[in-house]
Design a protein around this motif. Structure first.
Motif, PDB file in Angstrom:
ATOM      1  N   THR A  40      -1.600   7.695  -4.279  1.00  0.00           N
ATOM      2  CA  THR A  40      -2.269   6.314  -3.727  1.00  0.00           C
ATOM      3  C   THR A  40      -1.155   5.520  -4.237  1.00  0.00           C
ATOM      4  N   LEU A  41      -0.820   4.420  -3.272  1.00  0.00           N
ATOM      5  CA  LEU A  41       0.261   3.519  -3.479  1.00  0.00           C
ATOM      6  C   LEU A  41      -0.656   2.141  -3.911  1.00  0.00           C
ATOM      7  N   ASP A  42      -0.752   2.085  -5.093  1.00  0.00           N
ATOM      8  CA  ASP A  42      -1.485   0.697  -5.513  1.00  0.00           C
ATOM      9  C   ASP A  42      -0.627  -0.617  -5.479  1.00  0.00           C
ATOM     10  N   MET A  43      -0.864  -1.252  -4.276  1.00  0.00           N
ATOM     11  CA  MET A  43       0.103  -2.633  -4.434  1.00  0.00           C
ATOM     12  C   MET A  43      -0.191  -3.743  -5.052  1.00  0.00           C
ATOM     13  N   GLY A  44      -1.276  -3.736  -5.565  1.00  0.00           N
ATOM     14  CA  GLY A  44      -1.506  -4.787  -6.573  1.00  0.00           C
ATOM     15  C   GLY A  44      -2.586  -6.091  -6.084  1.00  0.00           C
ATOM     16  N   PRO A  53       4.368  -8.836  -0.969  1.00  0.00           N
ATOM     17  CA  PRO A  53       5.825  -8.338  -1.249  1.00  0.00           C
ATOM     18  C   PRO A  53       5.504  -6.986  -0.660  1.00  0.00           C
ATOM     19  N   THR A  54       6.811  -6.496  -0.658  1.00  0.00           N
ATOM     20  CA  THR A  54       6.891  -4.933  -0.112  1.00  0.00           C
ATOM     21  C   THR A  54       6.694  -4.044  -1.093  1.00  0.00           C
ATOM     22  N   SER A  55       6.212  -3.029  -1.102  1.00  0.00           N
ATOM     23  CA  SER A  55       5.754  -1.905  -2.020  1.00  0.00           C
ATOM     24  C   SER A  55       6.589  -0.622  -1.116  1.00  0.00           C
ATOM     25  N   ARG A  56       6.600   0.412  -2.103  1.00  0.00           N
ATOM     26  CA  ARG A  56       7.294   1.606  -1.420  1.00  0.00           C
ATOM     27  C   ARG A  56       6.915   2.779  -2.215  1.00  0.00           C
ATOM     28  N   PHE A  57       7.026   4.047  -1.647  1.00  0.00           N
ATOM     29  CA  PHE A  57       6.898   5.254  -1.808  1.00  0.00           C
ATOM     30  C   PHE A  57       8.009   6.200  -1.251  1.00  0.00           C
ATOM     31  N   MET A  58       8.140   7.561  -1.770  1.00  0.00           N
ATOM     32  CA  MET A  58       8.899   8.279  -1.397  1.00  0.00           C
ATOM     33  C   MET A  58       8.562   9.547  -0.944  1.00  0.00           C
ATOM     34  N   VAL A  59       9.232  10.116   0.070  1.00  0.00           N
ATOM     35  CA  VAL A  59       8.725  11.409   0.809  1.00  0.00           C
ATOM     36  C   VAL A  59       9.906  12.386   0.239  1.00  0.00           C
ATOM     37  N   TYR A  60       9.719  13.415  -0.320  1.00  0.00           N
ATOM     38  CA  TYR A  60      10.741  14.547  -0.616  1.00  0.00           C
ATOM     39  C   TYR A  60      10.595  15.829   0.066  1.00  0.00           C
ATOM     40  N   ASP A 118     -15.437 -14.654  -0.303  1.00  0.00           N
ATOM     41  CA  ASP A 118     -15.981 -14.175  -1.521  1.00  0.00           C
ATOM     42  C   ASP A 118     -15.153 -14.444  -2.794  1.00  0.00           C
ATOM     43  N   PRO A 119     -15.664 -15.341  -3.737  1.00  0.00           N
ATOM     44  CA  PRO A 119     -14.843 -15.769  -4.838  1.00  0.00           C
ATOM     45  C   PRO A 119     -14.058 -14.735  -5.403  1.00  0.00           C
ATOM     46  N   ARG A 120     -14.502 -13.410  -5.636  1.00  0.00           N
ATOM     47  CA  ARG A 120     -14.112 -12.175  -6.111  1.00  0.00           C
ATOM     48  C   ARG A 120     -13.019 -11.522  -5.348  1.00  0.00           C
ATOM     49  N   PRO A 121     -12.189 -11.108  -6.119  1.00  0.00           N
ATOM     50  CA  PRO A 121     -11.060 -10.190  -5.255  1.00  0.00           C
ATOM     51  C   PRO A 121     -11.777  -8.940  -4.354  1.00  0.00           C
ATOM     52  N   VAL A 122     -11.260  -8.680  -3.351  1.00  0.00           N
ATOM     53  CA  VAL A 122     -11.812  -7.589  -2.701  1.00  0.00           C
ATOM     54  C   VAL A 122     -10.799  -6.748  -2.285  1.00  0.00           C
ATOM     55  N   THR A 123     -10.837  -5.288  -2.509  1.00  0.00           N
ATOM     56  CA  THR A 123     -10.088  -4.348  -2.609  1.00  0.00           C
ATOM     57  C   THR A 123     -10.357  -3.625  -0.988  1.00  0.00           C
ATOM     58  N   VAL A 124      -8.876  -3.551  -0.306  1.00  0.00           N
ATOM     59  CA  VAL A 124      -8.923  -2.864   0.766  1.00  0.00           C
ATOM     60  C   VAL A 124      -8.153  -1.783   0.718  1.00  0.00           C
ATOM     61  N   GLU A 125      -8.272  -0.789   1.687  1.00  0.00           N
ATOM     62  CA  GLU A 125      -7.644   0.577   1.675  1.00  0.00           C
ATOM     63  C   GLU A 125      -7.146   0.923   3.034  1.00  0.00           C
ATOM     64  N   GLY A 126      -6.150   1.506   3.004  1.00  0.00           N
ATOM     65  CA  GLY A 126      -5.572   2.091   4.285  1.00  0.00           C
ATOM     66  C   GLY A 126      -4.920   3.398   4.185  1.00  0.00           C
ATOM     67  N   HIS A 127      -4.771   4.108   5.055  1.00  0.00           N
ATOM     68  CA  HIS A 127      -4.105   5.486   5.064  1.00  0.00           C
ATOM     69  C   HIS A 127      -2.952   5.802   5.956  1.00  0.00           C
ATOM     70  N   VAL A 128      -1.777   6.472   5.447  1.00  0.00           N
ATOM     71  CA  VAL A 128      -0.870   6.817   6.332  1.00  0.00           C
ATOM     72  C   VAL A 128      -0.878   8.287   6.377  1.00  0.00           C
ATOM     73  N   ASP A 129      -0.814   8.779   7.401  1.00  0.00           N
ATOM     74  CA  ASP A 129      -1.206  10.415   7.616  1.00  0.00           C
ATOM     75  C   ASP A 129       0.112  11.012   8.183  1.00  0.00           C
ATOM     76  N   PHE A 130       0.662  12.000   7.299  1.00  0.00           N
ATOM     77  CA  PHE A 130       1.703  12.823   7.778  1.00  0.00           C
ATOM     78  C   PHE A 130       1.525  14.249   8.221  1.00  0.00           C
ATOM     79  N   THR A 138      -2.208  12.801   3.350  1.00  0.00           N
ATOM     80  CA  THR A 138      -2.337  11.504   3.635  1.00  0.00           C
ATOM     81  C   THR A 138      -1.704  10.872   2.240  1.00  0.00           C
ATOM     82  N   VAL A 139      -1.294   9.839   2.377  1.00  0.00           N
ATOM     83  CA  VAL A 139      -1.024   8.603   1.225  1.00  0.00           C
ATOM     84  C   VAL A 139      -2.060   7.574   1.442  1.00  0.00           C
ATOM     85  N   VAL A 140      -2.805   7.241   0.375  1.00  0.00           N
ATOM     86  CA  VAL A 140      -4.009   6.090   0.415  1.00  0.00           C
ATOM     87  C   VAL A 140      -3.187   4.751  -0.004  1.00  0.00           C
ATOM     88  N   LEU A 141      -3.269   3.615   0.734  1.00  0.00           N
ATOM     89  CA  LEU A 141      -2.734   2.497   0.385  1.00  0.00           C
ATOM     90  C   LEU A 141      -3.886   1.516   0.152  1.00  0.00           C
TER      91      LEU A 141
END
Length: 463
Positions: A40-44, A53-60, A118-130, A138-141
Motif C-alpha cells: 500500500t502506497l500511503d501518500m499522506g 506532491p509525487t510519491s513513488r514505489f518500485m517494481v522489482y 466535511d471538516p474532517r480529513p477523508v481518506t480515498v483509495e485507488g488501485h494499480v493492477d499489474f 495490485t498496489v493500493v494507493l
C-alpha cells in the motif's frame, strides 16, 4: 570498403542475436511475478483541490529471466483521482513493460483529491493492477484529503473571528489593518504558502488551549526526504510581523514555525505570549526591536541566527526555554542576544535602553548561550536561570545554575526536538517558586507547575 561492410554485418548479427536472446529469455511461468516495494502506497495528508506532491514505489524482477508485465492500469475510479508515471511514461494504461533480471522500474503517483464538504480529513483509495503471465497483482494507493479555506492577499479591516472548522491556506499575505482585531479560536490553523506573510497593524488575539493549539506554519505536509518532516524546515513562509505601535496582541498556546524571519515585534509595539512555541526560522525565532514583549511558559528555539534577539524595549520572560539545535546550519550567534542595553551598546535610536527580566528560564543549546558584554549598571537581570556558560552570580545574574546541561529530550540525529527535561536532569529543582507568575501555573501541555515548578517552559518529562 570490404572491412567496413564486414564490420557493419557483424554489428547487425550481434544486435539480432542479442534481441533474439532477450526475446527467448522472457519468463512465461505464472509463478514468476514482480515484487513491489510496498503493498500500500500511503501518500499522506493533503489539502483537497490541488495536486499532491509525487510519491513513488518500485517494481522489482527477482527472476532469472526477463519479466514481461503485459498490462499496468489504474482501476475504475482511480483514474479520476490518481495519476501514474511508469518508468518515465505518463498514462492510464501501459502494456508490455519489460524488466530485465535483477532490475527494477519506478512508478510515480500523484493525486488531485476532491473536496469533501466535511471538516474532517477523508481518506480515498485507488488501485494499480499489474498483469503478469495471466496473474494480477495490485498496489493500493491511499491519500487523505482535507478541505481548506483559501485566502489570497487578505486584509482584515474590521474585527473578525476565525474558527477551527477548516484550516486556512494563506497565499501572498494576511494583514490585520489598524483598528481591527483578528481573533483565532482554539485549534485554528493558518497554513502559509511559499513567500506569504502575516502583518499585524491592529491586534492579533489567539485563544489556543492545551490539545487545541493555534498553529501558524507552512502549508507543506509530509516529509521532505526520508524521516525529515516539513515541520522542521525553515523558510516556508516569511513570518509574523507585529508592526510598529501595534498593541493588544495576546497569543496563547500558539505555535509559529517554518519561517524565514520568525516573529518580529517592531518598534513601540506590544505583545504577550503565553505557553507558545516559536521555532524553526532561517533568521531569529523571535526578534523584539524597542518593543514590549512578555513571554510566559514559552519555547523559543531552533533558528539560524539565534533564538531571541532583543534590542531596547522591555522584555519579561518567565519559565521560558531558549534553545538552539537548528538542523541545517551552525548557529551564527548566541541563543539569546541583547542590544541597546547600555551607553556602550547604544544604537543611536534615542529610545530607552533595554529593560529585561528573565526568570526560571533555561538558556542552552549549540554555541554560546548569552551575548557577551558588561551588564553592570543595566536593567538586564537573570534570576534562577539555568545557563550553559561557566560564569558566576553577580547583581545581574542572581541564583543562576552555571555550566549545566539541562538534558533536553533532543535527539538531533533522529530529528527529535523535544525541549522537555529528562527525569534525571540536574536542573529539575532549580526554579524559584516565588518567581513563578500566576500565568505560568500551568504549562503548554496543561501540566500544573506547583508545588515544585521546574525551570523552563515544560513541567513534564517525555514518556
Amino acid at each position: 570498403m570490404v572491412k567496413t561492410s564486414f564490420a557493419a554485418i557483424a554489428v547487425i548479427l550481434i544486435l539480432s542475436l542479442s534481441s533474439s536472446c532477450i526475446e527467448d529469455g522472457i519468463d512465461s511461468s505464472p509463478s514468476s511475478q514482480p515484487v513491489f516495494s510496498v503493498d500500500t502506497l500511503d501518500m499522506g495528508h493533503y489539502f483537497t483541490g490541488q495536486l499532491t506532491p509525487t510519491s513513488r514505489f518500485m517494481v522489482y524482477n527477482r527472476c532469472g529471466k526477463v519479466l514481461n508485465i503485459s498490462d499496468i492500469s489504474l482501476r475504475g475510479e482511480s483514474s479520476g483521482l490518481f495519476r501514474v508515471n511508469v518508468d518515465g511514461y505518463a498514462g492510464v494504461e501501459f502494456h508490455d513493460v519489460q524488466i530485465r533480471p535483477g532490475d527494477s522500474i519506478y512508478v510515480f503517483v500523484d493525486a488531485m483529491l476532491p473536496a469533501n464538504s466535511d471538516p474532517r480529513p477523508v481518506t480515498v483509495e485507488g488501485h494499480v493492477d499489474f498483469v503478469t503471465n495471466g496473474v494480477t497483482s495490485t498496489v493500493v494507493l491511499k491519500a487523505s484529503g482535507q478541505d481548506v479555506v483559501r485566502k489570497n492577499g487578505v486584509e482584515v479591516v474590521s474585527d473578525e473571528t476565525w474558527d477551527a472548522t477548516y484550516p486556512y491556506q494563506i497565499f501572498d499575505s494576511l494583514v490585520v489593518a489598524h483598528g481591527a482585531t483578528l481573533r483565532l479560536l482554539p485549534g485554528t490553523k493558518l497554513c502559509f504558502h511559499d513567500k506569504s506573510y502575516m502583518r499585524v497593524y491592529g491586534s492579533l488575539v489567539t485563544e489556543g488551549v492545551p490539545g487545541a493549539w493555534v498553529e501558524m506554519a507552512g502549508d507543506r505536509m509530509g516529509n521532505v526526504v526520508g524521516g525529515i518532516p516539513f515541520d522542521l524546515m525553515a523558510s516556508q513562509w516569511d513570518g509574523l510581523h507585529i508592526a510598529p505601535e501595534s498593541s493588544g496582541n495576546r497569543l496563547s498556546h500558539t505555535i509559529v514555525r517554518n519561517t524565514v524571519g520568525g516573529v518580529l515585534v517592531d518598534s513601540l509595539a506590544e505583545a504577550d505570549f503565553l505557553n507558545c512555541r516559536i521555532r524553526n526560522s532561517a533568521g531569529y525565532a523571535l526578534s523584539a526591536r524597542h518593543a514590549g514583549v512578555r513571554l510566559v511558559g514559552c519555547e523559543v528555539a531552533d533558528a539560524s541566527l539565534g533564538a531571541l534577539s532583543a534590542t531596547g524595549g522591555v522584555i519579561e520572560a518567565n519559565h521560558c526555554t531558549f534553545a538552539n539545535y537548528y538542523l541545517f546550519t551552525a548557529p551564527r550567534g548566541p541563543v539569546v542576544q541583547i542590544y541597546h542595553y547600555s551607553p556602550g551598546s547604544d544604537d543611536s535610536s534615542g529610545l530607552p535602553y533595554l529593560k529585561a527580566s528573565i526568570t526560571n528560564s533555561i538558556l542552552y543549546g549549540l554555541g554560546t548561550d548569552f551575548s557577551v558584554g558588561d551588564l553592570s549598571g543595566t536593567d538586564v537581570v537573570l534570576r534562577s536561570c539555568v545557563m550553559k556558560s561557566a560564569g558566576r552570580d553577580d547583581e545581574n545574574f542572581v541564583n543562576c545554575m552555571w555550566d549545566t546541561d539541562p538534558m533536553y529530550a533532543v535527539v538531533r540525529e533522529e530529528y527529535i526536538f523535544d525541549y522537555r527535561l529528562a527525569d534525571v536532569s540536574p536542573a529539575l529543582s532549580h526554579a524559584d517558586a516565588s518567581l513563578t507568575l500566576p500565568d505560568a501555573a500551568v504549562d503548554y501541555w496543561g501540566c500544573p507547575r506547583f508545588p515544585a515548578p521546574r525551570p523552563g517552559a515544560y513541567q513534564n518529562s517525555p514518556e
